[in-house]
Design a protein around this motif. Structure first.
Motif, PDB file in Angstrom:
ATOM      1  N   UNK A  61       0.839  -1.204   0.000  1.00 34.58           N
ATOM      2  CA  UNK A  61       0.000   0.000   0.000  1.00 34.58           C
ATOM      3  C   UNK A  61       0.875   1.256   0.000  1.00 34.58           C
ATOM      4  N   UNK A  62       1.937   1.254   0.792  1.00 28.54           N
ATOM      5  CA  UNK A  62       2.842   2.401   0.845  1.00 28.54           C
ATOM      6  C   UNK A  62       3.556   2.619  -0.488  1.00 28.54           C
ATOM      7  N   UNK A  63       3.975   1.533  -1.122  1.00 29.25           N
ATOM      8  CA  UNK A  63       4.645   1.640  -2.417  1.00 29.25           C
ATOM      9  C   UNK A  63       3.689   2.168  -3.489  1.00 29.25           C
ATOM     10  N   UNK A  64       2.455   1.670  -3.488  1.00 27.94           N
ATOM     11  CA  UNK A  64       1.483   2.139  -4.478  1.00 27.94           C
ATOM     12  C   UNK A  64       1.082   3.587  -4.214  1.00 27.94           C
ATOM     13  N   UNK A  65       1.004   3.970  -2.957  1.00 28.86           N
ATOM     14  CA  UNK A  65       0.726   5.371  -2.633  1.00 28.86           C
ATOM     15  C   UNK A  65       1.853   6.256  -3.163  1.00 28.86           C
ATOM     16  N   UNK A  66       3.087   5.794  -3.037  1.00 28.11           N
ATOM     17  CA  UNK A  66       4.229   6.554  -3.561  1.00 28.11           C
ATOM     18  C   UNK A  66       4.145   6.662  -5.083  1.00 28.11           C
ATOM     19  N   UNK A  67       3.782   5.580  -5.746  1.00 28.54           N
ATOM     20  CA  UNK A  67       3.645   5.591  -7.209  1.00 28.54           C
ATOM     21  C   UNK A  67       2.633   6.655  -7.637  1.00 28.54           C
ATOM     22  N   UNK A  68       1.441   6.615  -7.046  1.00 29.71           N
ATOM     23  CA  UNK A  68       0.401   7.568  -7.464  1.00 29.71           C
ATOM     24  C   UNK A  68       0.765   8.998  -7.072  1.00 29.71           C
ATOM     25  N   UNK A  69       1.454   9.163  -5.949  1.00 29.72           N
ATOM     26  CA  UNK A  69       1.884  10.505  -5.537  1.00 29.72           C
ATOM     27  C   UNK A  69       2.920  11.065  -6.505  1.00 29.72           C
ATOM     28  N   UNK A  70       3.909  10.268  -6.855  1.00 32.82           N
ATOM     29  CA  UNK A  70       4.946  10.726  -7.788  1.00 32.82           C
ATOM     30  C   UNK A  70       4.323  10.996  -9.163  1.00 32.82           C
TER      31      UNK A  70
END
Length: 113
Positions: A61-70
């Motif tokens: 979840x943290x990695x995917x949140x980073x993807x969408x944020x970037x």
């Protein structure tokens, strides 16, 4: 060796990198050998060798949140983007510290690989 890989050193601030996003657990950096006009690596700060070694689903979840944020920060959401995870040497994983590739800025082919 855990803790001695290039991504561990970047996460600890021992090696310079172009950091574009960071939280307590995850960071995103520009790839030094980009394969697309926009190429970022999303890495957990904790050393995890491959995607097979993830035991806590919160990390995903943290990695995917980073993807969408970037993607949002860099204006890639409208263009579209590809996320790639290589797991193991057969899949061309060259650094054995889990990392996701965020690629955008050109038309990609299908199938990949």
């Amino acid at each position: 060796m855990a803790g001695e890989c290039v991504f561990c050193k970047i996460a600890r601030g021992e090696m310079k990198s172009d950091v574009v996003y960071e939280t307590a657990d995850v960071m995103a950096i520009r790839d030094i050998a980009p394969q697309a006009p926009h190429h970022y690596l999303i890495i957990p700060k904790m050393h995890i060798p491959t995607s097979q070694d993830v035991s806590d689903p919160t990390l995903w979840a943290n990695l995917m949140d980073a993807i969408t944020s970037v993607a949002s920060m860099m204006g890639l959401s409208e263009l579209g983007y590809r996320v790639v995870i290589n797991c193991g040497s057969q899949a061309c994983q060259s650094i054995f510290h889990l990392h996701l590739h965020l690629l955008s800025g050109r038309k990609f082919g299908w199938p990949p690989g």
